[in-house]
Design a protein around this motif. Structure first.
Motif, PDB file in Angstrom:
ATOM      1  N   TYR A 162      40.436  47.564  38.756  1.00 30.80           N
ATOM      2  CA  TYR A 162      41.805  47.892  39.175  1.00 30.80           C
ATOM      3  C   TYR A 162      42.077  49.377  38.939  1.00 30.80           C
ATOM      4  N   PHE A 163      41.693  49.900  37.773  1.00 30.20           N
ATOM      5  CA  PHE A 163      41.933  51.312  37.486  1.00 30.20           C
ATOM      6  C   PHE A 163      41.210  52.200  38.497  1.00 30.20           C
ATOM      7  N   PHE A 164      39.941  51.924  38.736  1.00 34.28           N
ATOM      8  CA  PHE A 164      39.170  52.788  39.635  1.00 34.28           C
ATOM      9  C   PHE A 164      39.625  52.686  41.087  1.00 34.28           C
ATOM     10  N   ASN A 165      39.830  51.462  41.588  1.00 32.57           N
ATOM     11  CA  ASN A 165      40.101  51.293  43.017  1.00 32.57           C
ATOM     12  C   ASN A 165      41.581  51.266  43.387  1.00 32.57           C
ATOM     13  N   GLU A 166      42.463  50.986  42.453  1.00 32.67           N
ATOM     14  CA  GLU A 166      43.893  50.912  42.785  1.00 32.67           C
ATOM     15  C   GLU A 166      44.705  52.069  42.209  1.00 32.67           C
ATOM     16  N   ILE A 167      44.194  52.737  41.194  1.00 34.69           N
ATOM     17  CA  ILE A 167      44.917  53.857  40.579  1.00 34.69           C
ATOM     18  C   ILE A 167      44.205  55.182  40.890  1.00 34.69           C
ATOM     19  N   LEU A 168      42.946  55.281  40.512  1.00 32.83           N
ATOM     20  CA  LEU A 168      42.222  56.546  40.639  1.00 32.83           C
ATOM     21  C   LEU A 168      41.893  56.897  42.089  1.00 32.83           C
ATOM     22  N   ARG A 169      41.280  55.986  42.827  1.00 32.06           N
ATOM     23  CA  ARG A 169      40.828  56.275  44.198  1.00 32.06           C
ATOM     24  C   ARG A 169      41.980  56.641  45.140  1.00 32.06           C
ATOM     25  N   PRO A 170      43.116  55.945  45.137  1.00 34.36           N
ATOM     26  CA  PRO A 170      44.216  56.363  46.022  1.00 34.36           C
ATOM     27  C   PRO A 170      44.770  57.751  45.662  1.00 34.36           C
ATOM     28  N   THR A 217      27.495  58.268  27.501  1.00 34.70           N
ATOM     29  CA  THR A 217      27.478  59.191  28.626  1.00 34.70           C
ATOM     30  C   THR A 217      28.618  60.182  28.492  1.00 34.70           C
ATOM     31  N   ARG A 218      28.277  61.466  28.650  1.00 36.72           N
ATOM     32  CA  ARG A 218      29.292  62.516  28.730  1.00 36.72           C
ATOM     33  C   ARG A 218      29.341  62.931  30.189  1.00 36.72           C
ATOM     34  N   LYS A 219      30.527  62.825  30.788  1.00 40.35           N
ATOM     35  CA  LYS A 219      30.643  63.040  32.231  1.00 40.35           C
ATOM     36  C   LYS A 219      31.997  63.628  32.584  1.00 40.35           C
ATOM     37  N   THR A 220      32.116  64.038  33.829  1.00 42.25           N
ATOM     38  CA  THR A 220      33.384  64.487  34.375  1.00 42.25           C
ATOM     39  C   THR A 220      33.652  63.696  35.643  1.00 42.25           C
ATOM     40  N   ILE A 221      34.852  63.138  35.726  1.00 43.92           N
ATOM     41  CA  ILE A 221      35.309  62.481  36.947  1.00 43.92           C
ATOM     42  C   ILE A 221      36.265  63.470  37.608  1.00 43.92           C
ATOM     43  N   GLY A 222      35.921  63.890  38.804  1.00 43.16           N
ATOM     44  CA  GLY A 222      36.720  64.917  39.468  1.00 43.16           C
ATOM     45  C   GLY A 222      37.153  64.518  40.855  1.00 43.16           C
ATOM     46  N   GLY A 223      38.092  65.285  41.379  1.00 42.08           N
ATOM     47  CA  GLY A 223      38.573  65.066  42.738  1.00 42.08           C
ATOM     48  C   GLY A 223      39.820  65.893  42.974  1.00 42.08           C
ATOM     49  N   THR A 224      40.369  65.752  44.164  1.00 39.36           N
ATOM     50  CA  THR A 224      41.582  66.474  44.536  1.00 39.36           C
ATOM     51  C   THR A 224      42.762  65.511  44.485  1.00 39.36           C
ATOM     52  N   HIS A 225      43.811  65.907  43.800  1.00 32.89           N
ATOM     53  CA  HIS A 225      44.995  65.074  43.586  1.00 32.89           C
ATOM     54  C   HIS A 225      45.865  65.069  44.854  1.00 32.89           C
ATOM     55  N   THR A 226      45.518  64.167  45.780  1.00 32.54           N
ATOM     56  CA  THR A 226      46.226  64.095  47.060  1.00 32.54           C
ATOM     57  C   THR A 226      47.120  62.864  47.192  1.00 32.54           C
ATOM     58  N   GLY A 227      47.149  62.029  46.168  1.00 34.07           N
ATOM     59  CA  GLY A 227      48.004  60.840  46.159  1.00 34.07           C
ATOM     60  C   GLY A 227      48.634  60.683  44.787  1.00 34.07           C
ATOM     61  N   THR A 228      49.558  59.763  44.663  1.00 39.54           N
ATOM     62  CA  THR A 228      50.250  59.549  43.388  1.00 39.54           C
ATOM     63  C   THR A 228      49.271  59.037  42.334  1.00 39.54           C
ATOM     64  N   LEU A 229      49.305  59.682  41.163  1.00 37.97           N
ATOM     65  CA  LEU A 229      48.440  59.290  40.036  1.00 37.97           C
ATOM     66  C   LEU A 229      49.318  58.934  38.855  1.00 37.97           C
ATOM     67  N   LEU A 230      49.387  57.649  38.544  1.00 36.94           N
ATOM     68  CA  LEU A 230      50.173  57.160  37.412  1.00 36.94           C
ATOM     69  C   LEU A 230      51.595  57.736  37.439  1.00 36.94           C
ATOM     70  N   GLY A 231      52.215  57.685  38.612  1.00 34.01           N
ATOM     71  CA  GLY A 231      53.597  58.128  38.776  1.00 34.01           C
ATOM     72  C   GLY A 231      53.781  59.595  39.095  1.00 34.01           C
ATOM     73  N   ILE A 232      52.706  60.374  39.091  1.00 32.86           N
ATOM     74  CA  ILE A 232      52.798  61.809  39.380  1.00 32.86           C
ATOM     75  C   ILE A 232      52.444  62.028  40.851  1.00 32.86           C
ATOM     76  N   PRO A 233      53.404  62.549  41.635  1.00 27.95           N
ATOM     77  CA  PRO A 233      53.140  62.782  43.063  1.00 27.95           C
ATOM     78  C   PRO A 233      52.004  63.778  43.274  1.00 27.95           C
ATOM     79  N   ALA A 234      51.396  63.707  44.450  1.00 32.63           N
ATOM     80  CA  ALA A 234      50.275  64.584  44.796  1.00 32.63           C
ATOM     81  C   ALA A 234      50.631  66.050  44.585  1.00 32.63           C
ATOM     82  N   THR A 235      49.674  66.796  44.038  1.00 32.75           N
ATOM     83  CA  THR A 235      49.862  68.231  43.815  1.00 32.75           C
ATOM     84  C   THR A 235      48.881  69.063  44.629  1.00 32.75           C
ATOM     85  N   GLY A 236      47.827  68.444  45.130  1.00 32.33           N
ATOM     86  CA  GLY A 236      46.785  69.183  45.832  1.00 32.33           C
ATOM     87  C   GLY A 236      45.832  69.901  44.889  1.00 32.33           C
TER      88      GLY A 236
END
Length: 138
Positions: A54-62, A83-102
């Motif tokens: 749910y977190f990955f496909n309904e919160i993070l991916r959108p 594992t030490r890693k970085t999950i990255g991407g462009t914030h183009t949709g709402t993330l935990l209530g925060i509107p897209a910032t680009g």
């Protein structure tokens, strides 16, 4: 011949690429033990496999459709893969209530996965997500 250490690392690498980066539900089902427990699930979220996907496909991916994972380091001890890693991407949709910032988002993660019979059995993790959310709000 591939050692158990290499097999366990491969399971975690596959999860990161196919499940987190690609959102592949078939791979998710193949890689999750029926008794999986996420020991780091946020309060109010299921600590089972359903909460993780749910977190990955309904919160993070959108919020970040171009999500990708960069694995910096893996250390294995018996059945535990850290594992030490970085999950990255462009914030183009709402993330935990925060509107897209680009903005480009990079969430640093250290997680430990107990692999049992080639599947995720337990997970512990820490992330920089709270700090990232604060930065997105400013």
């Amino acid at each position: 011949m591939e050692t158990m250490t290499e097999k366990n690392k491969a399971v975690v690498r596959r999860f990161n690429q196919e499940v987190i980066a690609e959102g592949n539900l078939v791979s998710f089902k193949e890689l999750m033990d029926e008794q999986f427990v996420n020991r780091s699930a946020p309060e109010g979220m299921s600590n089972g496999a359903d909460g993780m996907i749910y977190f990955f496909n309904e919160i993070l991916r959108p919020a970040m459709p171009d999500v990708h994972v960069t694995i910096h380091q893996q250390v294995v001890e018996r059945d535990l893969v850290t594992t030490r890693k970085t999950i990255g991407g462009t914030h183009t949709g709402t993330l935990l209530g925060i509107p897209a910032t680009g903005k480009v988002v990079n969430i640093d993660v250290i997680d430990i996965v107990r692999v049992k019979d080639g599947k995720y059995f337990e997970h512990w993790g820490i992330t920089s997500l709270p700090e990232v959310l604060t930065q997105l709000q400013n």
